[in-house]
Design a protein around this motif. Structure first.
Motif, PDB file in Angstrom:
ATOM      1  N   GLU A   1      -9.745  -0.633   0.281  1.00  0.00           N
ATOM      2  CA  GLU A   1      -9.457   0.608   1.014  1.00  0.00           C
ATOM      3  C   GLU A   1     -10.387   0.767   2.219  1.00  0.00           C
ATOM      4  O   GLU A   1      -9.958   1.145   3.298  1.00  0.00           O
ATOM      5  CB  GLU A   1      -9.577   1.823   0.091  1.00  0.00           C
ATOM      6  CG  GLU A   1      -8.464   1.930  -0.931  1.00  0.00           C
ATOM      7  CD  GLU A   1      -8.627   0.983  -2.126  1.00  0.00           C
ATOM      8  OE1 GLU A   1      -9.699   0.334  -2.279  1.00  0.00           O
ATOM      9  OE2 GLU A   1      -7.667   0.893  -2.905  1.00  0.00           O
ATOM     10  N   ARG A   2     -11.642   0.449   2.003  1.00  0.00           N
ATOM     11  CA  ARG A   2     -12.623   0.533   3.101  1.00  0.00           C
ATOM     12  C   ARG A   2     -12.282  -0.458   4.215  1.00  0.00           C
ATOM     13  O   ARG A   2     -12.352  -0.133   5.392  1.00  0.00           O
ATOM     14  CB  ARG A   2     -14.006   0.267   2.542  1.00  0.00           C
ATOM     15  CG  ARG A   2     -15.109   0.510   3.516  1.00  0.00           C
ATOM     16  CD  ARG A   2     -16.433   0.257   2.837  1.00  0.00           C
ATOM     17  NE  ARG A   2     -17.464   1.000   3.520  1.00  0.00           N
ATOM     18  CZ  ARG A   2     -18.720   0.927   3.229  1.00  0.00           C
ATOM     19  NH1 ARG A   2     -19.121   0.170   2.230  1.00  0.00           N
ATOM     20  NH2 ARG A   2     -19.604   1.607   3.923  1.00  0.00           N
TER      21      ARG A   2
ATOM     22  N   ARG B   1      -5.438  -8.348  -5.685  1.00  0.00           N
ATOM     23  CA  ARG B   1      -6.834  -8.239  -5.249  1.00  0.00           C
ATOM     24  C   ARG B   1      -7.730  -9.345  -5.753  1.00  0.00           C
ATOM     25  O   ARG B   1      -8.946  -9.210  -5.733  1.00  0.00           O
ATOM     26  CB  ARG B   1      -7.427  -6.939  -5.766  1.00  0.00           C
ATOM     27  CG  ARG B   1      -7.004  -5.739  -5.064  1.00  0.00           C
ATOM     28  CD  ARG B   1      -7.866  -4.634  -5.614  1.00  0.00           C
ATOM     29  NE  ARG B   1      -7.393  -3.360  -5.183  1.00  0.00           N
ATOM     30  CZ  ARG B   1      -8.179  -2.415  -4.742  1.00  0.00           C
ATOM     31  NH1 ARG B   1      -9.465  -2.588  -4.699  1.00  0.00           N
ATOM     32  NH2 ARG B   1      -7.667  -1.278  -4.373  1.00  0.00           N
TER      33      ARG B   1
ATOM     34  N   ILE C   1      -9.349  -1.686   4.954  1.00  0.00           N
ATOM     35  CA  ILE C   1      -8.151  -1.223   5.653  1.00  0.00           C
ATOM     36  C   ILE C   1      -8.520  -0.093   6.614  1.00  0.00           C
ATOM     37  O   ILE C   1      -8.122  -0.107   7.783  1.00  0.00           O
ATOM     38  CB  ILE C   1      -7.061  -0.781   4.650  1.00  0.00           C
ATOM     39  CG1 ILE C   1      -6.486  -2.000   3.932  1.00  0.00           C
ATOM     40  CG2 ILE C   1      -5.948  -0.009   5.359  1.00  0.00           C
ATOM     41  CD1 ILE C   1      -5.559  -1.675   2.782  1.00  0.00           C
ATOM     42  N   LYS C   2      -9.262   0.863   6.112  1.00  0.00           N
ATOM     43  CA  LYS C   2      -9.664   2.018   6.920  1.00  0.00           C
ATOM     44  C   LYS C   2     -10.439   1.599   8.172  1.00  0.00           C
ATOM     45  O   LYS C   2     -10.242   2.140   9.253  1.00  0.00           O
ATOM     46  CB  LYS C   2     -10.519   2.951   6.059  1.00  0.00           C
ATOM     47  CG  LYS C   2     -10.793   4.291   6.647  1.00  0.00           C
ATOM     48  CD  LYS C   2     -11.567   5.118   5.629  1.00  0.00           C
ATOM     49  CE  LYS C   2     -11.596   6.568   6.024  1.00  0.00           C
ATOM     50  NZ  LYS C   2     -12.299   7.383   5.031  1.00  0.00           N
TER      51      LYS C   2
ATOM     52  N   ARG D   1       2.257   1.593  -3.427  1.00  0.00           N
ATOM     53  CA  ARG D   1       1.123   1.945  -4.294  1.00  0.00           C
ATOM     54  C   ARG D   1       0.887   3.454  -4.286  1.00  0.00           C
ATOM     55  O   ARG D   1       0.688   4.062  -5.331  1.00  0.00           O
ATOM     56  CB  ARG D   1      -0.098   1.186  -3.786  1.00  0.00           C
ATOM     57  CG  ARG D   1      -1.308   1.347  -4.605  1.00  0.00           C
ATOM     58  CD  ARG D   1      -2.414   0.508  -4.022  1.00  0.00           C
ATOM     59  NE  ARG D   1      -3.658   1.121  -4.445  1.00  0.00           N
ATOM     60  CZ  ARG D   1      -4.787   0.962  -3.866  1.00  0.00           C
ATOM     61  NH1 ARG D   1      -4.902   0.187  -2.828  1.00  0.00           N
ATOM     62  NH2 ARG D   1      -5.861   1.547  -4.319  1.00  0.00           N
ATOM     63  N   GLU D   2       0.929   4.041  -3.111  1.00  0.00           N
ATOM     64  CA  GLU D   2       0.736   5.496  -3.005  1.00  0.00           C
ATOM     65  C   GLU D   2       1.873   6.257  -3.686  1.00  0.00           C
ATOM     66  O   GLU D   2       1.642   7.254  -4.359  1.00  0.00           O
ATOM     67  CB  GLU D   2       0.610   5.922  -1.542  1.00  0.00           C
ATOM     68  CG  GLU D   2      -0.714   5.559  -0.917  1.00  0.00           C
ATOM     69  CD  GLU D   2      -1.897   6.109  -1.697  1.00  0.00           C
ATOM     70  OE1 GLU D   2      -1.940   7.333  -1.971  1.00  0.00           O
ATOM     71  OE2 GLU D   2      -2.782   5.302  -2.056  1.00  0.00           O
TER      72      GLU D   2
ATOM     73  N   MET E   1       0.834  -1.209   0.000  1.00  0.00           N
ATOM     74  CA  MET E   1       0.000   0.000   0.000  1.00  0.00           C
ATOM     75  C   MET E   1       0.868   1.259   0.000  1.00  0.00           C
ATOM     76  O   MET E   1       0.529   2.246  -0.645  1.00  0.00           O
ATOM     77  CB  MET E   1      -0.968  -0.007   1.179  1.00  0.00           C
ATOM     78  CG  MET E   1      -1.994  -1.140   1.132  1.00  0.00           C
ATOM     79  SD  MET E   1      -2.953  -1.235  -0.390  1.00  0.00           S
ATOM     80  CE  MET E   1      -4.120   0.079  -0.098  1.00  0.00           C
TER      81      MET E   1
END
Length: 180
Positions: free
Chosen positions: A155-156, A93, A158-159, A15-16, A12
């Motif tokens: 993303e959700r 994924r 992880i968040k 990735r950013e 991640m």
């Protein structure tokens, strides 16, 4: 920190860093995922190929191989089937189409046609268990491996801290140790 958490954090982060104009490079995510898994397998003492390699008689590019001890590639990317223990198909994924499933099965079948002793392993870092192809992914290869499962987008998950480690990595390492 468990390997799985370290792996997803690194991916991640990279990735950013690799976003250009807000867009992700899917090729880069796949490449860094395979490379990080490769390094971890090497740390565990396995003889591992470079990424994106070939086996004599199999026309498809293969993500990663676990090899018998002291085996080396011809020209850094070509192996004889007798050198290979495991073939990996690796996704970050999971699968997004029925065509992907057919292609992976086709590759695995072509590997088995050359040498039935080679194990074929589908490995995905994070899979949404509600995705319509999840049940088909669980059937891919000899020992499908899902490092994380989630019920929503990555993303959700992880968040909200909803990524669940499956334990499949530990099972995979045990399998590798048995057949190495």
């Amino acid at each position: 920190m468990k390997f799985e958490n370290s792996l997803i954090s690194k991916i991640m982060c990279y990735r950013e860093k690799m976003k250009v104009d807000g867009k992700l490079s899917k090729k880069f995510i796949g490449a860094i995922t395979v490379e990080l898994l490769r390094k971890e397998l090497m740390k565990k003492g396995f003889n591992v190929s470079n990424r994106d390699v070939f086996i004599d008689g199999v026309s498809n590019e293969l993500d990663l191989l676990v090899l018998k001890n002291r085996e080396r590639a011809k020209e850094n990317l070509l192996y004889n089937s007798k050198q290979v223990i495991i073939v990996f198909e690796i996704k970050f994924r999971g699968i997004f189409s029925e065509e992907d499933i057919k292609n992976i099965n086709k590759v695995f079948n072509s590997v088995k046609k050359i040498d039935k002793k080679i194990k074929c392993v589908y490995l995905t870092i994070s899979e949404n268990v509600r995705h319509r192809f999840y049940s088909e992914e669980k059937k891919l290869g000899d020992s499908p491996c899902f490092l994380f499962k989630r019920n929503t987008g990555l993303e959700r998950a992880i968040k909200r801290n909803e990524l669940k480690i499956t334990g499949d990595w530990d099972k995979l390492i045990k399998l590798l140790n048995k057949i190495k």
